[in-house]
Design an enzyme around this catalytic site. Structure first.
Site, PDB file in Angstrom:
ATOM      1  N   LYS A 110      42.454  31.661  36.215  1.00 40.19           N
ATOM      2  CA  LYS A 110      43.726  32.254  35.635  1.00 40.19           C
ATOM      3  C   LYS A 110      44.455  31.446  34.626  1.00 40.19           C
ATOM      4  CE  LYS A 110      44.357  35.953  39.027  1.00 40.19           C
ATOM      5  NZ  LYS A 110      45.144  36.481  40.085  1.00 40.19           N
ATOM      6  N   LYS A 191      33.647  40.634  38.009  1.00 41.01           N
ATOM      7  CA  LYS A 191      34.357  41.751  39.103  1.00 41.01           C
ATOM      8  C   LYS A 191      35.317  42.723  38.585  1.00 41.01           C
ATOM      9  CE  LYS A 191      38.137  39.229  40.689  1.00 41.01           C
ATOM     10  NZ  LYS A 191      38.922  38.436  41.567  1.00 41.01           N
ATOM     11  N   LYS A 194      42.224  44.240  38.296  1.00 40.39           N
ATOM     12  CA  LYS A 194      43.521  44.771  37.701  1.00 40.39           C
ATOM     13  C   LYS A 194      43.696  44.172  36.570  1.00 40.39           C
ATOM     14  CE  LYS A 194      45.599  45.000  42.518  1.00 40.39           C
ATOM     15  NZ  LYS A 194      45.845  43.464  42.939  1.00 40.39           N
TER      16      LYS A 194
HETATM   17  P1  TYM Z   1      44.396  41.179  45.028  1.00 41.84           P
HETATM   18  O1  TYM Z   1      45.776  41.785  45.012  1.00 41.84           O
HETATM   19  O2  TYM Z   1      43.709  40.551  43.824  1.00 41.84           O
HETATM   20  O3  TYM Z   1      43.396  42.224  45.565  1.00 41.84           O
HETATM   21  C1  TYM Z   1      43.583  42.632  46.827  1.00 41.84           C
HETATM   22  C2  TYM Z   1      42.327  42.966  47.660  1.00 41.84           C
HETATM   23  O4  TYM Z   1      41.301  43.581  46.983  1.00 41.84           O
HETATM   24  C3  TYM Z   1      40.208  42.872  47.167  1.00 41.84           C
HETATM   25  N1  TYM Z   1      39.369  43.028  45.715  1.00 41.84           N
HETATM   26  C4  TYM Z   1      38.195  43.158  45.590  1.00 41.84           C
HETATM   27  N2  TYM Z   1      37.343  43.798  46.743  1.00 41.84           N
HETATM   28  C5  TYM Z   1      35.957  44.080  46.179  1.00 41.84           C
HETATM   29  N3  TYM Z   1      35.780  43.915  44.789  1.00 41.84           N
HETATM   30  C6  TYM Z   1      36.467  43.712  44.007  1.00 41.84           C
HETATM   31  N4  TYM Z   1      36.259  43.835  42.787  1.00 41.84           N
HETATM   32  C7  TYM Z   1      37.977  43.304  44.150  1.00 41.84           C
HETATM   33  N5  TYM Z   1      39.071  43.020  43.562  1.00 41.84           N
HETATM   34  C8  TYM Z   1      39.934  42.843  44.626  1.00 41.84           C
HETATM   35  C9  TYM Z   1      40.516  41.400  47.308  1.00 41.84           C
HETATM   36  O5  TYM Z   1      39.677  40.741  47.698  1.00 41.84           O
HETATM   37  C10 TYM Z   1      41.833  41.634  48.317  1.00 41.84           C
HETATM   38  O6  TYM Z   1      41.467  41.674  49.414  1.00 41.84           O
HETATM   39  N6  TYM Z   1      45.626  36.569  47.107  1.00 41.84           N
HETATM   40  C11 TYM Z   1      45.466  37.997  47.156  1.00 41.84           C
HETATM   41  C12 TYM Z   1      46.717  38.594  47.962  1.00 41.84           C
HETATM   42  C13 TYM Z   1      47.177  37.852  49.045  1.00 41.84           C
HETATM   43  C14 TYM Z   1      46.540  38.091  50.524  1.00 41.84           C
HETATM   44  C15 TYM Z   1      47.278  37.253  51.267  1.00 41.84           C
HETATM   45  C16 TYM Z   1      45.357  38.543  50.732  1.00 41.84           C
HETATM   46  C17 TYM Z   1      48.120  37.415  49.213  1.00 41.84           C
HETATM   47  N7  TYM Z   1      48.686  36.891  50.605  1.00 41.84           N
HETATM   48  C18 TYM Z   1      47.127  37.174  52.842  1.00 41.84           C
HETATM   49  C19 TYM Z   1      45.077  37.954  52.273  1.00 41.84           C
HETATM   50  C20 TYM Z   1      45.918  37.404  53.082  1.00 41.84           C
HETATM   51  C21 TYM Z   1      44.968  38.859  45.906  1.00 41.84           C
HETATM   52  O7  TYM Z   1      45.332  38.230  45.020  1.00 41.84           O
HETATM   53  O8  TYM Z   1      44.718  39.906  46.172  1.00 41.84           O
END
Ligand code: TYM
Length: 325
Positions: A110, A191, A194
């Site tokens: 990023k 992948k 968003k």
């Molecule tokens: P974020 O917001 O990017 O994504 C949310 C969840 O979606 C999953 N995900 C995917 N799974 C499969 N294929 C994909 N292409 C894909 N894109 C996203 C992510 O793995 C995630 O589970 N850092 C985290 C948010 C966060 C968090 C936490 C998660 C903050 N604190 C504590 C767990 C526990 C994030 O940016 O997810």
């Protein structure tokens, strides 16, 4: 009963990767004491236009409830409503080593080639560790891209416990059998994301069935014509993985079903199965959208429940660190 916590950022538009990797599993497996958080504090690590975070937070909450998360069972809340997250994040920033943060691949991706990268983007994993550890979490259901952050959370928790006495449960990530890394339909080596510049490769929860079907029918496939998974067929592998995730059938069984059939047949089946999978939530979302006040009420109740657990942990943490009470 294992304690479960997970989070999602209110940035961009939620997509099928979020749905399969995280949200739909949270809803299907929910139990009392499971906690799910819309991480708005994480969303500001990259600057956003005014009002966007607020709008996306409410919208994402509607998707979480539309998925079937029941506020009578699970705790669903907004991160900035529970102040203990930022308090613990500072303490964990003092428990985390810079070398550990330097190794985080998401930060590298990023920040690569960008000017004015925020310190928040760099220390992001310490806030994520705080999210998880505040709820004495056993399991964190996430997609595969979050495993490195959860490994770091484990290391930081172990270091804190060794320094200050047993305070935190050591969590582990749980990754889905299929759909752990849903790939972009136009660039199957990346992948589904968003923040992708073009949305033609991402299935958005908010789009119509027609749009979803069109994107899947236009998905990039590979040379050859056999419907089989393999490293030389990233496009077809992604479609098979998606189909496996939404139907619960394993890839060898699906390959056998498609013997003698063509890529077009696979795409048609995937498009129908994905639309079937998301349809109930799309319908519930349309209902929830009519009553944002009710959604805000559910979030406020969630924050009260989450805050009670978070404060219990913080009281132990303050004592363990040795602050004057
Ligand atoms: P974020 O917001 O990017 O994504 C949310 C969840 O979606 C999953 N995900 C995917 N799974 C499969 N294929 C994909 N292409 C894909 N894109 C996203 C992510 O793995 C995630 O589970 N850092 C985290 C948010 C966060 C968090 C936490 C998660 C903050 N604190 C504590 C767990 C526990 C994030 O940016 O997810």
């Amino acid at each position: 009963m294992p304690r479960v916590f997970s989070g999602i950022q209110p940035t961009g538009d939620p997509h099928l990767g979020n749905w399969i990797g995280a949200i739909s599993r949270w809803a299907d497996e929910q139990q009392p004491d499971h906690v799910f958080c819309i991480v708005d504090l994480h969303a500001i690590t990259i600057p956003k236009p005014p009002g966007e975070v607020r709008e996306k937070t409410l919208d994402l909450a509607m998707w979480l409830f539309a998925a079937g998360l029941d506020p009578e069972v699970s705790t669903v809340f907004v991160q900035s409503h529970v102040r203990q997250h930022t308090e613990l994040a500072w303490i964990l920033a003092c428990t985390t080593q810079m070398g550990e943060l330097n190794r985080m691949t998401q930060f590298k991706e990023k920040s690569d080639g960008k000017d004015g990268v925020s310190a928040g983007l760099y220390t992001y994993p310490t806030l994520m560790a705080a999210d998880i550890l505040l709820y004495q979490t056993d399991e964190v259901p996430v997609g595969d891209d979050q495993t490195q952050h959860i490994e770091l959370t484990r290391d930081v928790a172990q270091r804190f416990n060794a320094r200050h006495g047993e305070t935190f449960v050591i969590p582990k990530a749980t990754i889905p059998r299929a759909g752990a890394r849903v790939m972009d339909l136009q660039r199957p080596e990346d992948k589904m994301s968003k923040s992708a510049e073009s949305q033609s490769g991402a299935i958005l929860l908010a789009e119509t069935e027609k749009q979803t079907a069109k994107k899947i029918m236009r998905a990039v496939t590979d040379s050859g014509s056999e419907v089989v998974a393999g490293p030389d067929k990233p496009g077809v592998t992604n479609l098979l993985d998606l189909l496996s995730a939404v139907t619960g059938r394993d890839i060898p069984t699906l390959e056998a079903d498609f013997e003698g059939k063509m890529y077009g047949d696979l795409k048609k089946t995937v498009a129908e199965a994905v639309n079937d999978f998301v349809r109930p939530a799309r319908e519930r979302y349309a209902e929830l959208e009519k009553d944002p006040a009710e959604v805000r009420r559910m979030l406020a109740a969630g924050a009260t429940k989450a805050g009670e657990v978070a404060e219990q942990t913080m009281a132990d943490v303050r004592e363990a660190v040795g602050f004057l009470q």
